[in-house]
Structures are given as C-alpha cells and as structure tokens.
Write a protein that holds these residues in place. Structure first.
Motif, PDB file in Angstrom:
ATOM      1  N   GLU A  71       0.832  -1.212   0.000  1.00  0.00           N
ATOM      2  CA  GLU A  71       0.000   0.000   0.000  1.00  0.00           C
ATOM      3  C   GLU A  71       0.864   1.259   0.000  1.00  0.00           C
ATOM      4  OE1 GLU A  71      -3.234   0.762  -0.347  1.00  0.00           O
ATOM      5  OE2 GLU A  71      -3.477  -1.340  -0.916  1.00  0.00           O
ATOM      6  N   SER A  72       1.936   1.230   0.792  1.00  0.00           N
ATOM      7  CA  SER A  72       2.788   2.419   0.900  1.00  0.00           C
ATOM      8  C   SER A  72       3.572   2.688  -0.385  1.00  0.00           C
ATOM      9  CB  SER A  72       3.761   2.266   2.076  1.00  0.00           C
ATOM     10  OG  SER A  72       4.626   1.154   1.854  1.00  0.00           O
ATOM     11  N   LYS A  74       2.341   2.011  -3.543  1.00  0.00           N
ATOM     12  CA  LYS A  74       1.477   2.044  -4.725  1.00  0.00           C
ATOM     13  C   LYS A  74       1.521   3.369  -5.491  1.00  0.00           C
ATOM     14  CE  LYS A  74      -1.872  -1.668  -4.133  1.00  0.00           C
ATOM     15  NZ  LYS A  74      -3.275  -2.025  -3.846  1.00  0.00           N
ATOM     16  N   GLU A  75       1.547   4.483  -4.778  1.00  0.00           N
ATOM     17  CA  GLU A  75       1.487   5.778  -5.470  1.00  0.00           C
ATOM     18  C   GLU A  75       2.694   5.947  -6.400  1.00  0.00           C
ATOM     19  OE1 GLU A  75       1.195  10.593  -4.603  1.00  0.00           O
ATOM     20  OE2 GLU A  75       1.169   9.175  -2.933  1.00  0.00           O
ATOM     21  N   ASN A  78       2.764   3.155  -9.240  1.00  0.00           N
ATOM     22  CA  ASN A  78       1.858   3.388 -10.368  1.00  0.00           C
ATOM     23  C   ASN A  78       2.375   4.474 -11.299  1.00  0.00           C
ATOM     24  OD1 ASN A  78       0.081   1.403  -9.506  1.00  0.00           O
ATOM     25  ND2 ASN A  78      -1.195   2.816  -8.328  1.00  0.00           N
ATOM     26  N   GLN A  79       2.972   5.517 -10.713  1.00  0.00           N
ATOM     27  CA  GLN A  79       3.539   6.592 -11.530  1.00  0.00           C
ATOM     28  C   GLN A  79       4.676   6.063 -12.405  1.00  0.00           C
ATOM     29  OE1 GLN A  79       4.732   9.615  -8.740  1.00  0.00           O
ATOM     30  NE2 GLN A  79       2.639  10.052  -8.087  1.00  0.00           N
TER      31      GLN A  79
END
Length: 365
Positions: A71-72, A74-75, A78-79
């Motif tokens: 979760e940490s 993912k941002e 994804n980029q």
C-alpha cells in the motif's frame, strides 16, 4: 561527510573489499527461496569484527519478477509503471531505426535537384519525430528515477531495509537501469541518429534563411532542437540523463545523508556481482537474458555511484568491489559485454583519477 552505518547498529570497522556495502543487512539462519528472475542467496564471507566462517543470508530480491507493491509503495509504483510500460516500445523503435542516409547522400550530391531535396526532407522529418519521442521519454524516465530515489533513500530506514521492504520499487529501479543500458547500447551503434538530426538542423536553418515554410518545424522548434542536440551528442545519453538526475537529487536533498543514496547503489551492485560470480546462484538462471539484466543493472548502479559519491566508485575507499565487478564482466563472452565495458570506460567520472589503482585502469584498457 557523515559516515554510513550498517543496519542493525554496531560499527564493525572497515570492511574487506568483498563485503563493502554497509547497508547490507545480513540475516542469519534464513532459508533461500528461488524466484523466476533472481534469488535470495547466501553469502558466506568473513566480516571484520565478527567470527570467522559465520554464515549470513543476504535477502535482496530487487529483480524479483512478481514483486507486488505494498500500500505504501502504490502511489510511486503506479507513476513509474506508466513510464515503464512504454519502455519496450521505445527500444523496439530504436532497434528498427534505419535512418535516411541514402536520401541525405543523394540530396547532398545533387544540391540543385529539388525532388531529391524534398525526398530527403520527407524521409528525415518523421525520423526526427521518433528522436523527439526518445528524448521526451528520457525526461519522463528522469522524473521516474527521482521518485524512486526519494522512496528508496528516505529515513528512518537503511537502504537495504528499503530494498527489502519495497521490493516492487527496487525492481522498477533495476528495470530503469536495464532499459537505460539497452537504449545506450543501441544508440552507440547507430550513427544514423546524429547524421539524420544534423541534416535536419542544417536544412531547417537554410529554409529559415530563405523564408521557406518547413514541415516539421512546429514539432521540433529551435529550443527543443538545441536540447535534443545536446542529448544525442552524448555517447550514452540515457545514462548521462540518469547520472545528472541522481546528482541533482543528492544536491537538492542536503538534509538526507549522501550514504542513503550511495549505499543503496553499492548494495545493488554487490548483489548483482555475487549472483553472477557464484556458480551456485549463477547456475539457477534459466536464460541468458537474466544474466544480461544483472550485468546491466550492476554497471548502471556503478556509474550512478561514481557520479554521486565524492571520491567515486574506483577509489580504495569505495563500497563497490570494482575489481570483482570488472572481472565478472570480463568473464562473459566478449561480444556481449563490450558496450557495458565501454560505459565504464567513457561515462564514469573518476576512472582516470589518481586515486584509481593501476590494476583497475589496466583491467579496463
């Protein structure tokens, strides 16, 4: 400069050459697990300040093919993934790039033949469009690298803790380096790229002087053409872009100890080297592309380290075993690694420093 500390605390003094990465958190008593692209592996070495013949397990799977982001992660993941999805297409376009050499020669030899001039211009304009796409991708790749560096070097974790906790991001970092070395290998063997772009700029300049409307000028204006010209003038333009980006990242994050970045790079170099030089682990590779992947990643992180670290990768105090890394390269079939050896020869910063040993210099001659 602040000195780095190994994870888990406790200084152990200066490390012998084969275990130079202080970030390598060595885990005792853990079983290895095979993965499709690389493996956790056992490193049995002498570490100063500890008992001889003590077994340690270095569990780093930065090239694990199926690593999924937490979760940490993912941002950032994804980029970066949006950029990496286009990487293979860029390489395919570069590999199939044939240039307009014939049309350009005909136009130059017959300057009064308008049809040949138009034919050459018509052949070059779409090719310059491709070169623009490659250049713009380098800017996207730079932004992706900076995002990954921020995630993999942030406090409070050590570099190796980051590589273990954020395997998906570490894998993306390795994939960027792999792409970069492949791109530059292809570019170095294709002189048509610079020839086409030089012809484009000369012809465009002549058209402007003669007030002739130029198709394609809107796509690559003069400012962009200047930046592209500098990019393609480099022997290894993608590596130069990433080296500059890494250097800029360090200079802009002065509150972050430089060791957070250099230890991350040296740890990845050490993992690649050990996996490649140890028959037990090398024998598990099911295809040569895995070997190529590890070689390119190893060379890529060495070059970044050499540009970022104050004394570079070749000094005796370097945390990268350069002799071991060069030997690994030299042990491969010559035709498969000449581009990587040239990258070390011509794109590193400190190879020709006085602090570089004569043995290392001779190994790269």
């Amino acid at each position: 400069m602040r000195r780095g500390r190994g994870a888990g605390g406790g200084g152990v003094g200066e490390r012998p050459p084969f275990v130079r990465a202080p970030a390598a958190r060595l885990l005792e008593g853990e079983e290895t697990e095979a993965w499709s692209l690389s493996y956790s592996f056992k490193v049995t070495k002498l570490i100063e300040g500890q008992e001889q013949n003590h077994q340690h397990w270095l569990k780093l799977s930065f090239s694990r093919r199926d690593a999924q982001p937490t979760e940490s992660e993912k941002e950032i993941y994804n980029q970066v993934n949006v950029v990496l999805k286009d990487a293979e297409g860029i390489l395919e376009d570069l590999q199939s790039y044939r240039g307009a050499g014939h049309e350009i020669r005909e136009a130059i030899q017959h300057p009064a033949d308008e049809k040949l001039q138009e034919k050459a211009w018509g052949a070059v304009v779409p090719l310059v469009g491709k070169l623009k796409t490659f250049y713009e991708f380098s800017q996207r790749l730079e932004a992706a690298l900076r995002g990954l560096l921020g995630a993999l070097t942030s406090t409070p974790y050590s570099p190796t803790q980051h590589l273990e906790r954020e395997q998906a991001l570490a894998k993306q970092f390795a994939e960027i380096l792999h792409f970069t070395l492949r791109f530059d290998e292809l570019k170095m063997t294709n002189p048509a790229i610079q020839n086409d772009f030089s012809y484009y700029r000369r012809t465009l300049s002549r058209m402007r002087i003669n007030n002739v409307p130029a198709e394609g000028e809107n796509e690559v204006n003069n400012e962009l053409a200047n930046r592209m010209s500098l990019f393609y003038a480099e022997a290894t333009p993608m590596l130069k872009t990433l080296s500059d980006a890494t250097t800029k990242f360090v200079s802009e994050n002065k509150n972050l100890p430089i060791e957070n970045t250099t230890d991350c790079l040296s740890t990845m170099a050490s993992v690649c080297r050990v996996m490649l030089e140890t028959p037990e682990y090398r024998s598990r590779f099911t295809n040569e592309e895995t070997v190529s992947f590890c070689l390119r990643v190893m060379v890529g992180v060495i070059i970044l380290y050499d540009h970022v670290h104050p004394v570079g990768a070749f000094a005796k105090t370097s945390k990268i075993d350069m002799k071991g890394c060069i030997k690994v390269l030299k042990d491969q079939p010559p035709n498969s690694v000449e581009g990587l050896l040239n990258a070390l020869r011509y794109t590193t910063k400190h190879l020709n420093d006085e602090t570089t040993s004569k043995q290392i210099k001779s190994m790269l001659q």
